[in-house]
Design a protein around this motif. Structure first.
Motif, PDB file in Angstrom:
ATOM      1  N   SER A 408       0.817  -1.214   0.000  1.00  8.87           N
ATOM      2  CA  SER A 408       0.000   0.000   0.000  1.00  8.87           C
ATOM      3  C   SER A 408       0.846   1.257   0.000  1.00  8.87           C
ATOM      4  CB  SER A 408      -0.926   0.001   1.207  1.00  8.87           C
ATOM      5  OG  SER A 408      -0.137   0.030   2.372  1.00  8.87           O
ATOM      6  N   ASP A 409       2.126   1.105   0.314  1.00  4.59           N
ATOM      7  CA  ASP A 409       3.009   2.276   0.362  1.00  4.59           C
ATOM      8  C   ASP A 409       4.312   1.916  -0.304  1.00  4.59           C
ATOM      9  OD1 ASP A 409       1.961   4.543   1.983  1.00  4.59           O
ATOM     10  OD2 ASP A 409       1.551   2.869   3.345  1.00  4.59           O
ATOM     11  N   TYR A 410       4.815   2.850  -1.035  1.00  7.34           N
ATOM     12  CA  TYR A 410       6.150   2.664  -1.606  1.00  7.34           C
ATOM     13  C   TYR A 410       7.020   3.811  -1.157  1.00  7.34           C
ATOM     14  CZ  TYR A 410       4.177  -0.833  -4.712  1.00  7.34           C
ATOM     15  OH  TYR A 410       3.567  -1.944  -5.209  1.00  7.34           O
ATOM     16  N   ASN A 411       8.182   3.481  -0.702  1.00  8.80           N
ATOM     17  CA  ASN A 411       9.192   4.514  -0.469  1.00  8.80           C
ATOM     18  C   ASN A 411      10.177   4.377  -1.604  1.00  8.80           C
ATOM     19  OD1 ASN A 411       8.021   5.401   1.841  1.00  8.80           O
ATOM     20  ND2 ASN A 411       9.347   4.247   3.218  1.00  8.80           N
ATOM     21  N   ILE A 412      10.063   5.272  -2.541  1.00 16.88           N
ATOM     22  CA  ILE A 412      10.904   5.169  -3.729  1.00 16.88           C
ATOM     23  C   ILE A 412      12.090   6.095  -3.543  1.00 16.88           C
ATOM     24  CG2 ILE A 412      11.003   5.499  -6.203  1.00 16.88           C
ATOM     25  CD1 ILE A 412       7.957   4.965  -6.110  1.00 16.88           C
ATOM     26  N   VAL A 430      10.703   9.309  -2.024  1.00 14.02           N
ATOM     27  CA  VAL A 430       9.340   9.765  -2.278  1.00 14.02           C
ATOM     28  C   VAL A 430       8.402   8.720  -1.693  1.00 14.02           C
ATOM     29  CG1 VAL A 430       7.776  10.550  -4.031  1.00 14.02           C
ATOM     30  CG2 VAL A 430      10.196  10.501  -4.491  1.00 14.02           C
ATOM     31  N   GLN A 431       7.478   9.189  -0.947  1.00 15.39           N
ATOM     32  CA  GLN A 431       6.523   8.249  -0.395  1.00 15.39           C
ATOM     33  C   GLN A 431       5.272   8.279  -1.250  1.00 15.39           C
ATOM     34  OE1 GLN A 431       5.910   8.781   3.747  1.00 15.39           O
ATOM     35  NE2 GLN A 431       4.933   6.811   3.993  1.00 15.39           N
ATOM     36  N   LEU A 432       4.932   7.115  -1.778  1.00 14.31           N
ATOM     37  CA  LEU A 432       3.753   7.027  -2.641  1.00 14.31           C
ATOM     38  C   LEU A 432       2.753   6.087  -1.991  1.00 14.31           C
ATOM     39  CD1 LEU A 432       5.109   6.695  -6.266  1.00 14.31           C
ATOM     40  CD2 LEU A 432       3.692   8.495  -5.355  1.00 14.31           C
TER      41      LEU A 432
HETATM   42  C1  LIG Z   1       8.398   4.642   4.265  1.00 17.65           C
HETATM   43  O1  LIG Z   1       9.011   5.584   5.080  1.00 17.65           O
HETATM   44  C2  LIG Z   1       8.228   5.981   6.195  1.00 17.65           C
HETATM   45  C3  LIG Z   1       8.923   7.081   6.921  1.00 17.65           C
HETATM   46  O2  LIG Z   1      10.255   7.006   6.761  1.00 17.65           O
HETATM   47  C4  LIG Z   1       7.993   4.786   7.089  1.00 17.65           C
HETATM   48  O3  LIG Z   1       7.197   5.157   8.193  1.00 17.65           O
HETATM   49  C5  LIG Z   1       7.305   3.726   6.295  1.00 17.65           C
HETATM   50  O4  LIG Z   1       7.184   2.571   7.065  1.00 17.65           O
HETATM   51  C6  LIG Z   1       8.079   3.388   5.053  1.00 17.65           C
HETATM   52  N1  LIG Z   1       7.288   2.510   4.221  1.00 17.65           N
HETATM   53  C7  LIG Z   1       7.787   1.460   3.588  1.00 17.65           C
HETATM   54  C8  LIG Z   1       6.874   0.669   2.740  1.00 17.65           C
HETATM   55  O5  LIG Z   1       8.963   1.141   3.710  1.00 17.65           O
END
Ligand SMILES: *[C@@H]1O[C@H](CO)[C@@H](O)[C@H](O)[C@H]1NC(C)=O
Ligand SMILES: *[C@@H]1O[C@H](CO)[C@@H](O)[C@H](O)[C@H]1NC(C)=O
Ligand SMILES: *[C@@H]1O[C@H](CO)[C@@H](O)[C@H](O)[C@H]1NC(C)=O
Length: 797
Positions: A408-412, A430-432
């Protein structure tokens, strides 16, 4: 020499004549013995008497005797050196007076000696070496007096002129002072240049007028004093230097150098900036003595890549010149790329197609050329990629299908690296988020559910609970349970059970009767709250388990008091012969319907026996004549429930070979004394027996034709019409007809009864959290009913 002497003689002769006394004139410095004149002749004296008269020369005063008389010749001769300069100095006339004294008679003649000057002294300067200091800036025509040269001689023999040796700078000017003495001045004829010649030597010669001429020379040593007539001169018109950016403080950039050929302060050059931008002034510092330009501040190529400045070199007296310094700054890879997110679609719906642009990224690097060439990348593993767009721009596009339910989340992390050496890089995360789309229907945890409930349950008791999961977000994943319309036994299913829309707990709405139906199916739908909603359904099978709530029912013989049925037993029956059979049924099932038969009372206890499970009444021994004709048995039928229920019946047996003995039937009835009634009974018995026999034969015939494998195990003539079956015993199938299996079971009872216990293999007690739910696993059931499963092979007959 000879001519000189003659001249002197002539003059001295003339002199004598002009004076009364004798007078002589002669040059100084004559040799000793030189004859000045013949005084005897000049005075007219007798030569012969000279010696006798003791002629002698007496000098006035107590002075040296300069001359003497030769008494032999009468000549006056020089007796000692006569130096005019010693005797008379600078006096123009030098007269030396002496007397010639003669004795016998004493006579005295004055002699005047006029000493003539001879050029015997050269001009002499007071100092042989004259030291002078003249500033080079002295103007043309400046005069410098040189002290006059002295000459002991007088007149023409004194200094008459000066001669200056030929030179480039000075001319001579001869002057006469108020005392008539000649002196000289040197006059600056051409300007001096210390830088050309800082010292010079002149020879000044003084000459007199004597013959031969004499001279004296002085050396004039002139030191040219410096004047600030030269400006500093830089070695280069333009100084060019290159400098790495970020050079350390105090790094020497370039050294400018100006030379000033002047001397001392005039030649001491100091440097300063004469034209410099404000920024350069903060960065560079100039050593004012050495001309060294050093770094004094932070050099940033990106701010300024080239500096130009003017530097002035100045001597002590303020003369100056300028030079230009050009400093080119060389770029150093000191700037990491900077990543800007120009735009970003966040969140992204999970159903976007691969290749959709979700963001625009701009990278910048302040460095130049290779140091500013940037490559951009993102980490592997995420379904995104960077597509280069126009210069320095990248599109972030999806590279695959997204699924919010998976990720559900990507930290690209975007990494930008430049091509410098060493390269610098930077990264940005980038948080998507992926936005939900209602793409998952609720899914039940089980493929089907089974609920077990004992009959006679309380209305409202929990049967089981169903759970469906929907991984979607919020309302798209909120599950609501409902019943699907359906019928159970002709009534809407909603009148039997209800489901809690939120929890999925299924409640019974009424009390169930196993004897009415043993199971039914309910369809539960789980629907999410999306728009449009997605749903799925599941079947819940409700199994009702039996409770021993029905007593056995005796079908044959007819219940006590209502029947006069009597069995005939042939007198010749042997032991073990089947004489009759008690038929009973139990509406319950399993152990609750497993019946056992016992004779509780009999006329002749040793004569008959009953099969515990078959209900068959057999003779125990051969009938003998002594046995009573009328036999009465009371049979108890018990089920195997907990607690067990039982019922009793009476069986009348008549040991007889024909009905002729019927009149005695009257005695069979143990309480009946009414003979009329007895005869009625006999008539009824006969007719009923006949009727039964006929009926049974018809039924058997019919069944025999229908079924190919009749399993009639009894040889008696007893059969039970279906009308005898309790109405609730028969299971009615949806077609409304009696199920043949139940018919068969009811009639024949020798087949397997396991069909009463249908275990659902997928039964799972974990899904039945409600406390009133039957918590039984298949093995529990297996244990509880094991015996019955084994023993149910035994039928009713
Ligand atoms: C993305 O980064 C945020 C903040 O750094 C963190 O809370 C989150 O768990 C991370 N998400 C993923 C999918 O790694
Ligand atoms: C549920 O899904 C729909 C599309 O099916 C979407 O428009 C909506 O935003 C979703 N709701 C939530 C709370 O994510
Ligand atoms: C129940 O689900 C089945 C497939 O799982 C489907 O074929 C049927 O149409 C559904 N019934 C209802 C009433 O939704």
């Amino acid at each position: 020499m000879l001519a000189d002497c003659i001249l002197i003689l002539l003059t001295s002769l003339l002199f004598c004549i002009s004076h009364g006394d004798v007078s002589y004139s002669f040059p100084e410095e004559m040799k000793r013995g030189s004859v000045i004149g013949n005084i005897v002749n000049d005075l007219g004296l007798q030569l012969s008497r000279l010696s006798t008269r003791k002629a002698r020369i007496v000098v006035e005063g107590n002075r040296k005797r300069y001359c003497e008389i030769n008494v032999e010749t009468g000549d006056l001769a020089v007796a000692d050196r006569i130096d005019r300069e010693e005797l008379c100095g600078a006096k123009m006339s030098c007269l030396l007076k002496c007397e010639l004294v003669l004795e016998d008679p004493l006579e005295s003649h004055r002699i005047s000696l006029q000493i003539q000057d001879v050029n015997d002294n050269p001009p002499v300067f007071i100092k042989d070496i004259v030291k002078m200091e003249i500033r080079e800036s002295a103007p043309k025509g400046s005069r410098y007096r040189i002290n006059a040269a002295g000459d002991a001689d007088i007149g023409q023999n004194a200094v008459q002129n000066y001669i200056l040796q030929k030179n480039d700078y000075f001319a001579l000017n001869v002057q006469t002072n108020s005392f008539g003495k000649k002196y000289s001045e040197i006059v600056l004829d051409r300007e001096l240049d210390r830088e050309e010649q800082h010292e010079m030597t002149l020879f000044l010669t003084a000459v007199d007028g004597g013959t031969p001429q004499r001279s004296g020379t002085a050396v004039i040593q002139i030191t040219v004093l410096d004047a600030n007539d030269n400006a500093p001169v830089f070695g280069q018109a333009v100084y060019e230097a290159t400098l790495l950016e970020n050079s350390h403080i105090d790094t020497v950039v370039v050294t400018v150098s100006a030379t000033d050929i002047d001397e001392g302060v005039n030649g001491k050059v100091t440097y300063e900036f004469s034209g410099i931008s404000g920024i350069a002034k903060e960065i560079f510092s100039l050593n004012e003595r050495t001309g060294e330009i050093t770094v004094g501040g932070n050099i940033d190529f990106e701010e300024e890549s080239k500096f130009e400045m003017l530097i002035e070199g100045k001597d002590g007296d303020g003369l100056y010149s300028e030079t230009k310094v050009v400093i080119d700054i060389i770029d150093v890879n000191d700037n990491a790329p900077v990543i800007h997110i120009s735009s970003l679609a966040n969140p992204i719906p999970e159903n976007v197609s691969p290749g959709t642009e979700v963001g625009i990224i701009n990278v910048q690097d302040a460095d130049s050329e290779n140091n500013g060439q940037v490559r951009c990348s993102i980490q592997q593993g995420a379904p995104f990629k960077l597509v280069p767009s126009i210069k320095n721009y990248y599109s972030l596009v999806t590279a695959g299908q997204l699924d919010r339910e998976l990720v559900s989340d990507y930290n690209i992390t975007i990494t930008a690296t430049d091509e410098g050496s060493p390269p610098l890089s930077s990264s940005k995360t980038v948080q998507l988020s992926v936005a939900d789309i209602n793409d998952n229907p609720p899914v039940f945890e089980e493929q089907s559910y089974s609920a077990y409930v004992s009959e006679n349950n309380k209305p409202g008791s929990t049967l089981c609970s169903v759970t469906a999961r929907d991984p979607d977000w919020r309302q798209n994943g909120t599950v609501i349970y409902s019943l699907l319309a359906g019928e159970v036994n002709g009534a809407p299913v909603s009148s039997y059970v209800s489901v809690n829309g939120d929890t999925g707990v299924i409640h019974a709405l009424r009390s169930f009767d196993y004897e009415q139906f043993r199971s039914f199916k309910v369809h539960v739908m789980a629907r999410d709250n999306g728009s449009p909603p997605l749903s799925s359904n599941v079947t819940v099978s409700v199994f009702i388990s039996d409770v021993n709530d029905n007593s056995p029912q005796i079908l044959y013989p007819a219940p006590e008091g209502n029947s006069f049925m009597t069995e005939l037993v042939p007198k010749a029956a042997h032991g073990g012969s089947l004489v009759s059979k008690v038929i009973a049924v139990d509406a319950d099932s399993g152990q609750n319907a497993w019946l056992s038969y016992h004779i509780v009372k009999s006329t002749d206890p040793g004569l008959f026996t009953i099969g515990v499970h078959s209900g068959e009444i057999r003779t125990q021994r051969d009938i003998s004549e002594s046995d009573s004709m009328k036999q009465n048995l009371i049979v108890a039928v018990k089920d195997n429930g907990q607690p067990s229920l039982s019922v009793t019946c009476s069986m009348y047996l008549l040991i007889s070979d024909n009905l002729a003995e019927v009149p005695e039937l009257k005695d069979i009835s143990y309480d009946e004394k009414n003979s009329k009634l007895t005869s009625y009974l006999i008539i009824a018995l006969v007719s009923v027996s006949t009727f039964f026999l006929t009926f049974i034969i018809i039924i058997l015939g019919v069944r025999f034709c229908r079924r190919r494998k009749p399993r009639l195990l009894f040889d008696g003539a007893v059969a039970i019409p279906s009308a005898y079956l309790p109405p609730n015993y028969a299971d009615v199938d949806p077609t409304g007809t009696l199920r043949s299996t139940y018919n068969y079971d009811a009639y024949l009872t020798t087949g397997s009864r396991t069909s009463d216990f249908k275990f659902v293999s997928s039964y799972n007690d974990n899904t039945l959290p409600a406390d009133q739910t039957l918590r039984k696993s298949p093995s529990d059931f297996a244990d509880a009913f094991q015996d019955s499963l084994e023993t149910l092979e035994v039928g009713l007959f």
